[in-house]
Design a protein around this motif. Structure first.
Motif, PDB file in Angstrom:
ATOM      1  N   LYS A 166       0.832  -1.210   0.000  1.00  0.00           N
ATOM      2  CA  LYS A 166       0.000   0.000   0.000  1.00  0.00           C
ATOM      3  C   LYS A 166       0.866   1.259   0.000  1.00  0.00           C
ATOM      4  N   LEU A 167       2.023   1.220   0.665  1.00  0.00           N
ATOM      5  CA  LEU A 167       2.902   2.382   0.662  1.00  0.00           C
ATOM      6  C   LEU A 167       3.542   2.600  -0.702  1.00  0.00           C
ATOM      7  N   LEU A 168       3.872   1.508  -1.386  1.00  0.00           N
ATOM      8  CA  LEU A 168       4.389   1.630  -2.754  1.00  0.00           C
ATOM      9  C   LEU A 168       3.328   2.244  -3.667  1.00  0.00           C
ATOM     10  N   GLY A 169       2.094   1.789  -3.524  1.00  0.00           N
ATOM     11  CA  GLY A 169       1.005   2.334  -4.336  1.00  0.00           C
ATOM     12  C   GLY A 169       0.771   3.804  -4.042  1.00  0.00           C
ATOM     13  N   ALA A 170       0.798   4.174  -2.765  1.00  0.00           N
ATOM     14  CA  ALA A 170       0.601   5.570  -2.382  1.00  0.00           C
ATOM     15  C   ALA A 170       1.725   6.445  -2.921  1.00  0.00           C
ATOM     16  N   ALA A 171       2.963   5.924  -2.860  1.00  0.00           N
ATOM     17  CA  ALA A 171       4.107   6.683  -3.379  1.00  0.00           C
ATOM     18  C   ALA A 171       3.978   6.893  -4.886  1.00  0.00           C
ATOM     19  N   TYR A 172       3.497   5.879  -5.593  1.00  0.00           N
ATOM     20  CA  TYR A 172       3.347   5.994  -7.044  1.00  0.00           C
ATOM     21  C   TYR A 172       2.295   7.049  -7.387  1.00  0.00           C
ATOM     22  N   LEU A 173       1.178   7.052  -6.672  1.00  0.00           N
ATOM     23  CA  LEU A 173       0.138   8.043  -6.916  1.00  0.00           C
ATOM     24  C   LEU A 173       0.639   9.452  -6.584  1.00  0.00           C
ATOM     25  N   ALA A 174       1.416   9.573  -5.521  1.00  0.00           N
ATOM     26  CA  ALA A 174       1.984  10.877  -5.176  1.00  0.00           C
ATOM     27  C   ALA A 174       2.937  11.351  -6.267  1.00  0.00           C
TER      28      ALA A 174
ATOM     29  N   ASN B 250      -3.156  -0.953 -10.431  1.00  0.00           N
ATOM     30  CA  ASN B 250      -3.957  -2.076  -9.951  1.00  0.00           C
ATOM     31  C   ASN B 250      -3.165  -2.990  -9.015  1.00  0.00           C
ATOM     32  N   LEU B 251      -1.935  -3.318  -9.401  1.00  0.00           N
ATOM     33  CA  LEU B 251      -1.169  -4.289  -8.633  1.00  0.00           C
ATOM     34  C   LEU B 251      -0.676  -3.742  -7.292  1.00  0.00           C
ATOM     35  N   THR B 252      -0.539  -2.429  -7.166  1.00  0.00           N
ATOM     36  CA  THR B 252      -0.068  -1.860  -5.908  1.00  0.00           C
ATOM     37  C   THR B 252      -1.214  -1.474  -4.983  1.00  0.00           C
ATOM     38  N   ASN B 253      -2.421  -1.908  -5.320  1.00  0.00           N
ATOM     39  CA  ASN B 253      -3.578  -1.654  -4.453  1.00  0.00           C
ATOM     40  C   ASN B 253      -3.961  -2.952  -3.747  1.00  0.00           C
ATOM     41  N   PRO B 254      -3.515  -3.150  -2.492  1.00  0.00           N
ATOM     42  CA  PRO B 254      -3.800  -4.403  -1.794  1.00  0.00           C
ATOM     43  C   PRO B 254      -5.282  -4.623  -1.545  1.00  0.00           C
ATOM     44  N   LYS B 255      -6.075  -3.554  -1.608  1.00  0.00           N
ATOM     45  CA  LYS B 255      -7.509  -3.697  -1.405  1.00  0.00           C
ATOM     46  C   LYS B 255      -8.147  -4.573  -2.474  1.00  0.00           C
ATOM     47  N   VAL B 256      -7.544  -4.610  -3.669  1.00  0.00           N
ATOM     48  CA  VAL B 256      -8.076  -5.444  -4.741  1.00  0.00           C
ATOM     49  C   VAL B 256      -7.978  -6.919  -4.358  1.00  0.00           C
ATOM     50  N   VAL B 257      -6.870  -7.284  -3.714  1.00  0.00           N
ATOM     51  CA  VAL B 257      -6.695  -8.667  -3.269  1.00  0.00           C
ATOM     52  C   VAL B 257      -7.798  -9.054  -2.291  1.00  0.00           C
ATOM     53  N   PHE B 258      -8.030  -8.203  -1.296  1.00  0.00           N
ATOM     54  CA  PHE B 258      -9.050  -8.504  -0.292  1.00  0.00           C
ATOM     55  C   PHE B 258     -10.447  -8.496  -0.911  1.00  0.00           C
ATOM     56  N   PHE B 259     -10.662  -7.597  -1.867  1.00  0.00           N
ATOM     57  CA  PHE B 259     -11.960  -7.538  -2.535  1.00  0.00           C
ATOM     58  C   PHE B 259     -12.232  -8.829  -3.296  1.00  0.00           C
ATOM     59  N   PHE B 260     -11.246  -9.298  -4.045  1.00  0.00           N
ATOM     60  CA  PHE B 260     -11.414 -10.550  -4.787  1.00  0.00           C
ATOM     61  C   PHE B 260     -11.564 -11.738  -3.843  1.00  0.00           C
ATOM     62  N   LEU B 261     -10.808 -11.745  -2.737  1.00  0.00           N
ATOM     63  CA  LEU B 261     -10.920 -12.830  -1.768  1.00  0.00           C
ATOM     64  C   LEU B 261     -12.318 -12.883  -1.156  1.00  0.00           C
TER      65      LEU B 261
ATOM     66  N   ARG C 213      -5.600   8.089   0.811  1.00  0.00           N
ATOM     67  CA  ARG C 213      -6.594   7.042   1.113  1.00  0.00           C
ATOM     68  C   ARG C 213      -5.941   5.667   1.156  1.00  0.00           C
ATOM     69  N   LEU C 214      -5.063   5.414   0.201  1.00  0.00           N
ATOM     70  CA  LEU C 214      -4.390   4.121   0.150  1.00  0.00           C
ATOM     71  C   LEU C 214      -3.401   3.968   1.298  1.00  0.00           C
ATOM     72  N   ALA C 215      -2.645   5.044   1.597  1.00  0.00           N
ATOM     73  CA  ALA C 215      -1.645   4.982   2.664  1.00  0.00           C
ATOM     74  C   ALA C 215      -2.294   4.733   4.023  1.00  0.00           C
ATOM     75  N   LEU C 216      -3.513   5.241   4.205  1.00  0.00           N
ATOM     76  CA  LEU C 216      -4.202   5.087   5.482  1.00  0.00           C
ATOM     77  C   LEU C 216      -5.110   3.871   5.547  1.00  0.00           C
ATOM     78  N   ALA C 217      -5.167   3.115   4.446  1.00  0.00           N
ATOM     79  CA  ALA C 217      -6.054   1.941   4.397  1.00  0.00           C
ATOM     80  C   ALA C 217      -5.611   0.897   5.423  1.00  0.00           C
ATOM     81  N   GLU C 218      -6.599   0.225   5.995  1.00  0.00           N
ATOM     82  CA  GLU C 218      -6.336  -0.844   6.948  1.00  0.00           C
ATOM     83  C   GLU C 218      -6.816  -2.174   6.379  1.00  0.00           C
ATOM     84  N   ARG C 219      -6.231  -3.253   6.858  1.00  0.00           N
ATOM     85  CA  ARG C 219      -6.607  -4.573   6.372  1.00  0.00           C
ATOM     86  C   ARG C 219      -8.019  -4.923   6.809  1.00  0.00           C
TER      87      ARG C 219
END
Length: 212
Positions: free
Chosen positions: A77-85, A120-131, A206-212
């Motif tokens: 999630k931090l990698l994804g947030a850094a990329y968006l920044a 898409n790949l740096t958004n861990p929420k997608v993994v949990f959503f699909f699960l 939003r991504l950086a502050l996301a929780e599992r």
């Protein structure tokens, strides 16, 4: 094979989710408005490639292992947030005017496609959503008729990707029309750059502050 009723129900749900405001379709909207329809479609293809990876991970059981690791979730999630920044920084410092428009056109299809993949790949929420989503449409007791669980998940993932192509593609088509207006207005270009930068920063936070 999945039953027609199951496939139709899942496809309908996926279409509704595709039009529900979220990080991915907002990202597509802004990229299409700034770069045009063609670039937007490459972003959509990149996002769908990411969905292919997530589908394979769910089918193979790898996503469950990832979901159990708090460290993996945090790093991703931090990698994804850094990329968006980083994208926000690029947009906010971009010049405006006819020359800026020409520079935008030089962005390669590969660059736009890779943006979609990384997004898409740096958004861990997608993994949990699909699960959470895909297993609900799997019938463990009917593997003889519908195939093994992994095959059912693969089918659901492909259906979701088709729905994403349609829903995000339509967003790209209509948002792309805005880019034609922007080419004739420096003020509109500047305004959209600031809007896009603000949106990307918001998505990063939003991504950086996301929780599992």
């Amino acid at each position: 094979m999945l039953s027609f009723d199951t496939a139709l129900t899942f496809f309908t749900l996926a279409m509704l989710l595709g039009y529900t405001p979220g990080p991915d379709n907002v990202f597509v909207l802004m990229q299409s408005a700034m770069q045009g329809r063609r670039a937007g479609f490459y972003v959509v293809l990149g996002l769908c490639t990411g969905l292919l990876v997530h589908t394979a991970a769910i089918a193979l059981g790898l996503a469950a292992v990832f979901a159990a690791s708090a460290l993996a979730f945090t790093v991703l999630k931090l990698l994804g947030a850094a990329y968006l920044a980083y994208l926000a920084y690029q947009v906010l410092r971009a010049p405006v005017g006819p020359l800026a428009d020409q520079a935008q056109l030089r962005l390669s299809p590969w660059k736009m496609y890779s943006r979609g993949v990384v997004m898409n790949l740096t958004n861990p929420k997608v993994v949990f959503f699909f699960l959470a989503l895909l297993p609900q449409f799997v019938d463990d007791a009917a593997t003889a008729q519908k195939g093994p669980v992994a095959w059912q998940i693969a089918q659901l993932g492909l259906i979701f990707i088709v729905a994403t192509l349609i829903s995000f593609g339509s967003i790209t088509y209509f948002a792309g029309a805005l880019s034609q207006v922007l080419k004739r207005s420096t003020r509109a270009q500047r305004g959209l750059n600031w809007l896009a930068g603000t949106v990307f920063i918001g998505l990063a936070l939003r991504l950086a502050l996301a929780e599992r």
